[in-house]
Design a protein around this motif. Structure first.
Motif, PDB file in Angstrom:
ATOM      1  N   ASP A 161     -13.742   0.020  17.142  1.00 33.36           N
ATOM      2  CA  ASP A 161     -13.811  -1.409  17.457  1.00 33.36           C
ATOM      3  C   ASP A 161     -12.416  -2.020  17.291  1.00 33.36           C
ATOM      4  N   PRO A 162     -11.598  -1.999  18.341  1.00 32.61           N
ATOM      5  CA  PRO A 162     -10.228  -2.515  18.233  1.00 32.61           C
ATOM      6  C   PRO A 162     -10.149  -3.976  17.797  1.00 32.61           C
ATOM      7  N   ALA A 163     -11.061  -4.801  18.295  1.00 41.16           N
ATOM      8  CA  ALA A 163     -11.027  -6.220  17.946  1.00 41.16           C
ATOM      9  C   ALA A 163     -11.281  -6.419  16.456  1.00 41.16           C
ATOM     10  N   LEU A 164     -12.291  -5.730  15.931  1.00 41.69           N
ATOM     11  CA  LEU A 164     -12.602  -5.852  14.509  1.00 41.69           C
ATOM     12  C   LEU A 164     -11.491  -5.252  13.657  1.00 41.69           C
ATOM     13  N   ALA A 165     -10.953  -4.121  14.095  1.00 41.18           N
ATOM     14  CA  ALA A 165      -9.868  -3.489  13.346  1.00 41.18           C
ATOM     15  C   ALA A 165      -8.667  -4.425  13.255  1.00 41.18           C
ATOM     16  N   SER A 166      -8.356  -5.091  14.360  1.00 39.33           N
ATOM     17  CA  SER A 166      -7.237  -6.038  14.372  1.00 39.33           C
ATOM     18  C   SER A 166      -7.509  -7.217  13.447  1.00 39.33           C
ATOM     19  N   THR A 167      -8.751  -7.709  13.486  1.00 38.69           N
ATOM     20  CA  THR A 167      -9.124  -8.844  12.630  1.00 38.69           C
ATOM     21  C   THR A 167      -9.010  -8.477  11.157  1.00 38.69           C
ATOM     22  N   GLU A 168      -9.543  -7.309  10.791  1.00 40.69           N
ATOM     23  CA  GLU A 168      -9.510  -6.876   9.393  1.00 40.69           C
ATOM     24  C   GLU A 168      -8.078  -6.623   8.932  1.00 40.69           C
ATOM     25  N   LEU A 169      -7.283  -5.995   9.787  1.00 41.10           N
ATOM     26  CA  LEU A 169      -5.907  -5.690   9.412  1.00 41.10           C
ATOM     27  C   LEU A 169      -5.079  -6.961   9.283  1.00 41.10           C
ATOM     28  N   GLU A 170      -5.250  -7.880  10.214  1.00 45.41           N
ATOM     29  CA  GLU A 170      -4.491  -9.127  10.141  1.00 45.41           C
ATOM     30  C   GLU A 170      -4.870  -9.919   8.893  1.00 45.41           C
ATOM     31  N   ALA A 171      -6.159  -9.934   8.558  1.00 48.63           N
ATOM     32  CA  ALA A 171      -6.600 -10.636   7.350  1.00 48.63           C
ATOM     33  C   ALA A 171      -5.994  -9.986   6.109  1.00 48.63           C
ATOM     34  N   HIS A 172      -5.941  -8.666   6.108  1.00 44.92           N
ATOM     35  CA  HIS A 172      -5.360  -7.924   4.982  1.00 44.92           C
ATOM     36  C   HIS A 172      -3.876  -8.249   4.823  1.00 44.92           C
ATOM     37  N   ILE A 173      -3.141  -8.201   5.918  1.00 48.41           N
ATOM     38  CA  ILE A 173      -1.701  -8.465   5.858  1.00 48.41           C
ATOM     39  C   ILE A 173      -1.433  -9.926   5.497  1.00 48.41           C
ATOM     40  N   THR A 174      -2.200 -10.833   6.090  1.00 48.09           N
ATOM     41  CA  THR A 174      -2.016 -12.258   5.807  1.00 48.09           C
ATOM     42  C   THR A 174      -2.313 -12.573   4.345  1.00 48.09           C
ATOM     43  N   GLY A 175      -3.385 -11.972   3.812  1.00 52.13           N
ATOM     44  CA  GLY A 175      -3.715 -12.193   2.408  1.00 52.13           C
ATOM     45  C   GLY A 175      -2.624 -11.686   1.487  1.00 52.13           C
ATOM     46  N   ALA A 176      -2.095 -10.497   1.805  1.00 51.75           N
ATOM     47  CA  ALA A 176      -1.011  -9.933   0.998  1.00 51.75           C
ATOM     48  C   ALA A 176       0.229 -10.817   1.077  1.00 51.75           C
ATOM     49  N   ARG A 177       0.522 -11.286   2.283  1.00 57.66           N
ATOM     50  CA  ARG A 177       1.685 -12.169   2.458  1.00 57.66           C
ATOM     51  C   ARG A 177       1.542 -13.435   1.625  1.00 57.66           C
ATOM     52  N   ASP A 178       0.374 -14.050   1.681  1.00 58.39           N
ATOM     53  CA  ASP A 178       0.168 -15.304   0.957  1.00 58.39           C
ATOM     54  C   ASP A 178       0.273 -15.108  -0.552  1.00 58.39           C
ATOM     55  N   ARG A 179      -0.264 -13.987  -1.056  1.00 58.57           N
ATOM     56  CA  ARG A 179      -0.182 -13.719  -2.496  1.00 58.57           C
ATOM     57  C   ARG A 179       1.265 -13.508  -2.927  1.00 58.57           C
ATOM     58  N   ILE A 180       1.993 -12.780  -2.115  1.00 58.81           N
ATOM     59  CA  ILE A 180       3.384 -12.495  -2.465  1.00 58.81           C
ATOM     60  C   ILE A 180       4.252 -13.744  -2.360  1.00 58.81           C
ATOM     61  N   LEU A 181       4.043 -14.542  -1.318  1.00 60.73           N
ATOM     62  CA  LEU A 181       4.818 -15.777  -1.183  1.00 60.73           C
ATOM     63  C   LEU A 181       4.532 -16.729  -2.346  1.00 60.73           C
ATOM     64  N   ALA A 182       3.293 -16.729  -2.825  1.00 59.64           N
ATOM     65  CA  ALA A 182       2.946 -17.585  -3.962  1.00 59.64           C
ATOM     66  C   ALA A 182       3.713 -17.154  -5.208  1.00 59.64           C
ATOM     67  N   VAL A 183       3.857 -15.834  -5.394  1.00 59.08           N
ATOM     68  CA  VAL A 183       4.613 -15.320  -6.537  1.00 59.08           C
ATOM     69  C   VAL A 183       6.079 -15.711  -6.420  1.00 59.08           C
ATOM     70  N   TYR A 184       6.642 -15.522  -5.237  1.00 62.74           N
ATOM     71  CA  TYR A 184       8.053 -15.860  -5.033  1.00 62.74           C
ATOM     72  C   TYR A 184       8.294 -17.350  -5.238  1.00 62.74           C
ATOM     73  N   ALA A 185       7.383 -18.176  -4.732  1.00 60.41           N
ATOM     74  CA  ALA A 185       7.543 -19.622  -4.871  1.00 60.41           C
ATOM     75  C   ALA A 185       7.464 -20.038  -6.337  1.00 60.41           C
ATOM     76  N   ALA A 186       6.544 -19.421  -7.082  1.00 65.60           N
ATOM     77  CA  ALA A 186       6.370 -19.767  -8.493  1.00 65.60           C
ATOM     78  C   ALA A 186       7.565 -19.345  -9.335  1.00 65.60           C
ATOM     79  N   ASP A 187       8.208 -18.248  -8.932  1.00 64.35           N
ATOM     80  CA  ASP A 187       9.322 -17.718  -9.720  1.00 64.35           C
ATOM     81  C   ASP A 187      10.683 -18.212  -9.264  1.00 64.35           C
ATOM     82  N   SER A 188      10.697 -18.998  -8.191  1.00 65.17           N
ATOM     83  CA  SER A 188      11.983 -19.474  -7.660  1.00 65.17           C
ATOM     84  C   SER A 188      12.544 -20.601  -8.516  1.00 65.17           C
TER      85      SER A 188
END
Length: 218
Positions: free
Chosen positions: A191-218
């Motif tokens: 299911d390419p559409a679902l795979a893309s959705t799940e992967l994008e959600a995974h990457i976006t979630g990781a990005r948001d968590r990491i950016l929050a850490v960087y912002a807090a420590d800046s």
């Protein structure tokens, strides 16, 4: 104090030892890494130390301006965001091709096994390596050598992003495991559409968590 190395190639050994120290946060961002300091620490000749430093500069784990000492990069919020923007574009293109076949790459499954084991023993460097190997395996499965090379180059800076969060203990093992499993399940279901959705959600979630850490420590 010197560090003993039990491997075949001194350059490979020194490079890996330095990489692990950077990923564990033992060499903090902004720290200079000179050929002399590497030579002294590992009791190796200066040419060996220079070769190890240059490899890490090439990989993006060190940066060196003209006629300046190499340093561990201090990534800005914008740079971290751009790393994730770039990897999202590359990975989403690859996952559609892979999911259309409905075959989960063996290397991706093996990487997740290593990821779980490394997380369990608290090995930060191995966790980062296994996570990168998982995503690299998905990209490699698309079958494009050029795409794989571009992605591998980008992952050097990704190492730095994730290592900082790992050191601070900000990543949740169960959340990451569930997200990884969801991506593979969608691939297996062809299911390419679902795979893309799940992967994008995974990457976006990781990005948001990491950016929050960087912002807090800046």
């Amino acid at each position: 104090m010197t560090v003993e190395l039990d491997v075949r190639s001194l350059v490979d050994a020194v490079t890996r030892a330095l990489r692990e120290r950077i990923l564990r946060g033992e060499i903090v961002p902004g720290t200079p890494v000179t050929e002399k300091s590497v030579s002294d620490e590992f009791a190796v000749a200066r040419p060996t130390a220079k070769a190890a430093v240059e490899r890490l500069v090439f990989d993006g784990l060190l940066r060196r301006q003209a006629n300046k000492t190499a340093r561990v990069p201090v990534l800005t919020l914008a740079e971290v965001g751009d790393v994730y923007f770039s990897r999202t574009l590359l990975e989403l293109g690859a996952i559609e091709v892979v999911a259309a076949r409905g075959e989960v790459p063996d290397d991706a499954r093996l990487a997740l096994e290593r990821f779980d084991l490394a997380f369990g023993r608290g090995d930060v460097s191995a966790v980062v390596e296994a996570d990168v190997e998982f995503h690299q395996a998905l990209v490699d499965a698309a079958g494009s050598a050029r795409l794989s090379r571009m992605y591998a180059s980008l992952m050097a800076e990704f190492h730095l992003c994730v290592a900082r969060v790992q050191v601070l203990g900000r990543l949740d093992r169960s959340t990451l495991a569930a997200e990884h499993a969801a991506v593979l399940a969608a691939v297996e279901a062809a299911d390419p559409a679902l795979a893309s959705t799940e992967l994008e959600a995974h990457i976006t979630g990781a990005r948001d968590r990491i950016l929050a850490v960087y912002a807090a420590d800046s």
